[in-house]
Design a protein around this motif. Sequence first.
Motif, PDB file in Angstrom:
ATOM      1  N   GLY A   9       0.816  -1.201   0.000  1.00 23.92           N
ATOM      2  CA  GLY A   9       0.000   0.000   0.000  1.00 23.92           C
ATOM      3  C   GLY A   9       0.846   1.245   0.000  1.00 23.92           C
ATOM      4  O   GLY A   9       2.062   1.189  -0.232  1.00 23.92           O
ATOM      5  N   LEU A  10       0.198   2.354   0.259  1.00 21.59           N
ATOM      6  CA  LEU A  10       0.860   3.655   0.291  1.00 21.59           C
ATOM      7  C   LEU A  10       1.080   4.068   1.739  1.00 21.59           C
ATOM      8  O   LEU A  10       0.153   4.014   2.559  1.00 21.59           O
ATOM      9  N   VAL A  11       2.290   4.482   2.038  1.00 16.80           N
ATOM     10  CA  VAL A  11       2.624   4.899   3.399  1.00 16.80           C
ATOM     11  C   VAL A  11       3.575   6.080   3.329  1.00 16.80           C
ATOM     12  O   VAL A  11       4.329   6.219   2.353  1.00 16.80           O
ATOM     13  N   GLU A  12       3.550   6.915   4.329  1.00 21.71           N
ATOM     14  CA  GLU A  12       4.443   8.072   4.377  1.00 21.71           C
ATOM     15  C   GLU A  12       5.816   7.667   4.889  1.00 21.71           C
ATOM     16  O   GLU A  12       5.977   6.648   5.560  1.00 21.71           O
ATOM     17  N   THR A  13       6.781   8.474   4.556  1.00 21.52           N
ATOM     18  CA  THR A  13       8.140   8.256   5.057  1.00 21.52           C
ATOM     19  C   THR A  13       8.127   8.155   6.575  1.00 21.52           C
ATOM     20  O   THR A  13       7.495   8.967   7.250  1.00 21.52           O
ATOM     21  N   GLY A  14       8.813   7.134   7.077  1.00 22.46           N
ATOM     22  CA  GLY A  14       8.855   6.908   8.510  1.00 22.46           C
ATOM     23  C   GLY A  14       7.770   5.995   9.014  1.00 22.46           C
ATOM     24  O   GLY A  14       7.782   5.585  10.189  1.00 22.46           O
ATOM     25  N   GLY A  15       6.846   5.665   8.156  1.00 21.55           N
ATOM     26  CA  GLY A  15       5.728   4.818   8.542  1.00 21.55           C
ATOM     27  C   GLY A  15       6.073   3.346   8.547  1.00 21.55           C
ATOM     28  O   GLY A  15       7.216   2.946   8.294  1.00 21.55           O
ATOM     29  N   SER A  16       5.050   2.548   8.854  1.00 21.24           N
ATOM     30  CA  SER A  16       5.227   1.097   8.943  1.00 21.24           C
ATOM     31  C   SER A  16       4.205   0.376   8.081  1.00 21.24           C
ATOM     32  O   SER A  16       3.121   0.909   7.804  1.00 21.24           O
ATOM     33  N   LEU A  17       4.567  -0.829   7.706  1.00 18.87           N
ATOM     34  CA  LEU A  17       3.694  -1.655   6.884  1.00 18.87           C
ATOM     35  C   LEU A  17       4.083  -3.109   7.116  1.00 18.87           C
ATOM     36  O   LEU A  17       5.273  -3.404   7.346  1.00 18.87           O
ATOM     37  N   THR A  18       3.113  -4.000   7.063  1.00 21.33           N
ATOM     38  CA  THR A  18       3.389  -5.427   7.221  1.00 21.33           C
ATOM     39  C   THR A  18       2.902  -6.182   5.999  1.00 21.33           C
ATOM     40  O   THR A  18       1.739  -6.058   5.606  1.00 21.33           O
ATOM     41  N   LEU A  19       3.796  -6.945   5.401  1.00 19.01           N
ATOM     42  CA  LEU A  19       3.452  -7.796   4.274  1.00 19.01           C
ATOM     43  C   LEU A  19       3.262  -9.226   4.753  1.00 19.01           C
ATOM     44  O   LEU A  19       3.965  -9.682   5.662  1.00 19.01           O
ATOM     45  N   SER A  20       2.329  -9.913   4.113  1.00 17.76           N
ATOM     46  CA  SER A  20       2.078 -11.305   4.447  1.00 17.76           C
ATOM     47  C   SER A  20       2.098 -12.148   3.187  1.00 17.76           C
ATOM     48  O   SER A  20       1.791 -11.656   2.099  1.00 17.76           O
ATOM     49  N   CYS A  21       2.469 -13.398   3.359  1.00 18.12           N
ATOM     50  CA  CYS A  21       2.498 -14.337   2.241  1.00 18.12           C
ATOM     51  C   CYS A  21       2.009 -15.682   2.744  1.00 18.12           C
ATOM     52  O   CYS A  21       2.490 -16.184   3.764  1.00 18.12           O
ATOM     53  N   ALA A  22       1.065 -16.259   2.012  1.00 18.61           N
ATOM     54  CA  ALA A  22       0.542 -17.571   2.363  1.00 18.61           C
ATOM     55  C   ALA A  22       0.912 -18.556   1.268  1.00 18.61           C
ATOM     56  O   ALA A  22       0.660 -18.294   0.089  1.00 18.61           O
ATOM     57  N   ALA A  23       1.522 -19.655   1.663  1.00 17.38           N
ATOM     58  CA  ALA A  23       1.915 -20.689   0.716  1.00 17.38           C
ATOM     59  C   ALA A  23       0.937 -21.845   0.780  1.00 17.38           C
ATOM     60  O   ALA A  23       0.495 -22.241   1.859  1.00 17.38           O
TER      61      ALA A  23
END
Length: 119
Positions: A9-23
């Motif tokens: 997604g879109l996030v500002e500098t300094g922000g956080s994000l979590t990616l997930s992957c399901a196999a």
Amino acid sequence: VQLQASGGGLVETGGSLTLSCAASGTLGTSHRMGWYRQAPGKQREMVATVTSGGTTDYAPSVEGRFTISRHNARNTLTLQMSSLKPEDTAVYYCNLRNARWETVRYSYWGQGTLVTVSS
């Protein structure tokens, strides 16, 4: 084997994000998993990897800011990203591949999820 990535997604500098992957599919227990990314006009690069035993490896550019983890029983992979920078903007790909000691080579890729860090 199929890999389904999500969380970009879109996030500002300094922000956080979590990616997930399901196999899903026919999976063993020894494979390595990892996240790779490809920025516009650049080659795909390794971001972080984790072995079945939990040994992690990070690209120097994300060390200390990103944390990779996997849940072996659920066959899921997560990338927690913090202190994001504009240069982290890229399409992030989930990867599953053979362990280094395995004689049979295999590598599977997810469809990619876009991370955009605004300045």
